[in-house]
Design an enzyme around this catalytic site. Structure first.
Site, short mmCIF file in Angstrom:
data_model
loop_
_atom_site.label_atom_id
_atom_site.label_comp_id
_atom_site.label_asym_id
_atom_site.label_seq_id
_atom_site.Cartn_x
_atom_site.Cartn_y
_atom_site.Cartn_z
N ILE A 1 0.84 -1.21 0.00
CA ILE A 1 0.00 0.00 0.00
C ILE A 1 0.88 1.26 0.00
O ILE A 1 0.60 2.23 -0.72
CB ILE A 1 -0.95 -0.02 1.22
CG1 ILE A 1 -1.99 -1.15 1.06
CG2 ILE A 1 -1.63 1.33 1.41
CD1 ILE A 1 -2.83 -1.42 2.30
N TYR A 22 -3.00 -7.04 17.04
CA TYR A 22 -3.09 -6.17 15.86
C TYR A 22 -4.40 -5.36 15.90
O TYR A 22 -4.41 -4.15 15.66
CB TYR A 22 -3.02 -7.05 14.61
CG TYR A 22 -3.13 -6.33 13.29
CD1 TYR A 22 -2.09 -5.54 12.80
CD2 TYR A 22 -4.28 -6.46 12.49
CE1 TYR A 22 -2.19 -4.90 11.56
CE2 TYR A 22 -4.38 -5.83 11.26
CZ TYR A 22 -3.34 -5.04 10.80
OH TYR A 22 -3.44 -4.42 9.58
N LYS A 45 -4.69 -1.33 15.99
CA LYS A 45 -5.36 -0.55 14.94
C LYS A 45 -6.56 0.22 15.49
O LYS A 45 -6.86 1.32 15.02
CB LYS A 45 -5.77 -1.46 13.78
CG LYS A 45 -4.57 -2.01 12.98
CD LYS A 45 -3.78 -0.92 12.26
CE LYS A 45 -2.79 -1.50 11.26
NZ LYS A 45 -2.00 -0.43 10.58
P1 NAP Z 1 3.56 -4.66 3.40
O1 NAP Z 1 3.77 -4.72 1.94
O2 NAP Z 1 4.17 -5.71 4.27
O3 NAP Z 1 4.02 -3.23 3.88
C1 NAP Z 1 4.36 -2.91 5.19
C2 NAP Z 1 5.49 -1.90 5.12
O4 NAP Z 1 5.78 -1.45 6.44
C3 NAP Z 1 6.76 -2.52 4.55
O5 NAP Z 1 7.20 -1.73 3.47
C4 NAP Z 1 7.75 -2.50 5.71
O6 NAP Z 1 9.03 -2.15 5.19
C5 NAP Z 1 7.19 -1.41 6.61
N1 NAP Z 1 7.47 -1.67 8.01
C6 NAP Z 1 7.13 -2.75 8.75
N2 NAP Z 1 7.58 -2.63 10.00
C7 NAP Z 1 8.22 -1.42 10.05
C8 NAP Z 1 8.90 -0.72 11.06
N3 NAP Z 1 9.03 -1.22 12.31
N4 NAP Z 1 9.43 0.48 10.77
C9 NAP Z 1 9.34 1.01 9.53
N5 NAP Z 1 8.70 0.39 8.53
C10 NAP Z 1 8.15 -0.82 8.79
O7 NAP Z 1 2.01 -4.67 3.75
P2 NAP Z 1 0.82 -3.66 3.42
O8 NAP Z 1 -0.40 -4.47 3.35
O9 NAP Z 1 1.16 -2.76 2.30
O10 NAP Z 1 0.74 -2.83 4.79
C11 NAP Z 1 0.68 -1.43 4.84
C12 NAP Z 1 -0.29 -0.99 5.93
O11 NAP Z 1 -1.61 -1.37 5.55
C13 NAP Z 1 -0.03 -1.62 7.30
O12 NAP Z 1 -0.17 -0.63 8.29
C14 NAP Z 1 -1.13 -2.64 7.42
O13 NAP Z 1 -1.47 -2.90 8.75
C15 NAP Z 1 -2.24 -1.95 6.67
N6 NAP Z 1 -3.29 -2.85 6.21
C16 NAP Z 1 -3.04 -3.85 5.34
C17 NAP Z 1 -4.07 -4.69 4.95
C18 NAP Z 1 -3.85 -5.83 4.00
O14 NAP Z 1 -4.74 -6.69 3.91
N7 NAP Z 1 -2.77 -5.88 3.26
C19 NAP Z 1 -5.36 -4.49 5.43
C20 NAP Z 1 -5.58 -3.45 6.32
C21 NAP Z 1 -4.54 -2.63 6.71
P3 NAP Z 1 10.41 -2.67 5.88
O15 NAP Z 1 10.25 -4.15 6.04
O16 NAP Z 1 11.47 -2.25 4.94
O17 NAP Z 1 10.48 -1.94 7.16
#
Ligand code: NAP
Length: 269
Positions: free
Chosen positions: A19, A165, A169
């Protein structure tokens, strides 16, 4: 035509994938100068190259940081400020989702989910806000501040086996509401976007978990997750990015303190 958000400075955490990467592209296409934040410098570097291929005149800098570490956050935000000036748009997107039944959720997992998802949002916002306030006030209203927190439908309702989680959130949604009220007269809006299951690494991980625990095939596991969405599909990162862009665009000034579900109608049921 001048892009909508030129020449605002946007800082996106977790910008190297999923995202966050989609949000970075949407903001870049509208003329923002970007600071990409995340833990992995390599991931951010690759993302910057992908963005430059799409938006050749993009101004972009990297801010490696662990959002759970307030000192690292302060240092990285100071560097970003030195490069592009105060942040006008902050997208708190970095997050992790680990699942465990509640009785197997130990204190370390609980703390880690709160640190990354909730305290991370707090630390980055605290580091960015003084500059954003100054810029929003100095512009006389023409360059408002925007904070968009990527929460989740897990910030609006419960899901089994991810209690830490879900609690984190829900905290992000609460922080969004409180800060929106506090900043309402400061030319800054604070909103949350709450995606349902979205096609990113987090969902791949959930699929691997379901496969390991239930013996379902990966396709069945994906369908199990997609079935939560009344549209029977996973949300796409670009769809979440479009709602972030809308919240940041001129004309969205009256939208404040909201937590907007991007979930195909899951919350309507
Ligand atoms: P993702 O591709 O795993 O992205 C998460 C990003 O957060 C990664 O780029 C990671 O990069 C970074 N990250 C993780 N821990 C971190 C830390 N301690 N410090 C700095 N950066 C950190 O997954 P995504 O789905 O795009 O997630 C993005 C957001 O959307 C999250 O907040 C997630 O909870 C939310 N979300 C996702 C979904 C879903 O179904 N995918 C649904 C609802 C909400 P590094 O590993 O390089 O740090």
């Amino acid at each position: 035509m001048t892009p909508l958000l030129h020449p605002r400075h946007a800082l996106i955490t977790g910008a190297g994938s999923g995202i966050g990467a989609a949000v970075a592209l949407a903001l870049a296409q509208q003329g923002c100068r970007l600071t990409l934040a995340g833990r992995s410098h390599d991931k951010l570097q690759q993302q910057a190259e992908r963005l430059r291929a799409e938006v050749p005149d993009l101004a972009v800098t990297l801010a490696p940081m662990d959002v759970a570490d307030p000192h690292a956050v302060q240092a990285a935000v100071q560097q970003a400020h030195a490069r592009f000036g105060p942040v006008n748009i902050l997208v708190n997107n970095a997050g992790q989702a680990q699942s465990q039944p509640f009785l197997r959720t130990d204190a370390a997992l609980w703390q880690h989910m709160l640190d990354v998802n909730l305290s991370g949002t707090f630390h980055v916002t605290q580091a960015v806000l003084p500059g954003m306030l100054e810029a929003a006030s100095a512009s006389g209203g023409s360059i408002p501040g925007r904070i968009v927190n990527i929460a989740s439908t897990a910030g609006l309702m419960g899901y089994a086996y991810v209690s830490a989680y879900v609690a984190a959130k829900h905290g992000v949604v609460g922080l969004t509401r409180a800060l929106a009220l506090e900043l309402a007269r400061k030319n800054i809006t604070v909103n949350a976007v709450c995606p349902g299951y979205t096609e990113t690494e987090i969902v791949q991980e959930a699929v691997r978990n379901i496969v390991a625990k239930t013996g379902q095939s990966p396709d069945q596991a994906r369908q199990t997750l997609a079935a939560r969405n009344p549209q029977q599909r996973l949300v796409q990162p670009a769809e979440v990015a479009q709602s972030v862009l809308w919240l940041c665009a001129p004309g969205s000034d009256a939208i404040n303190g909201q937590s907007i579900a991007i979930d195909g109608g899951e919350q309507a049921g």
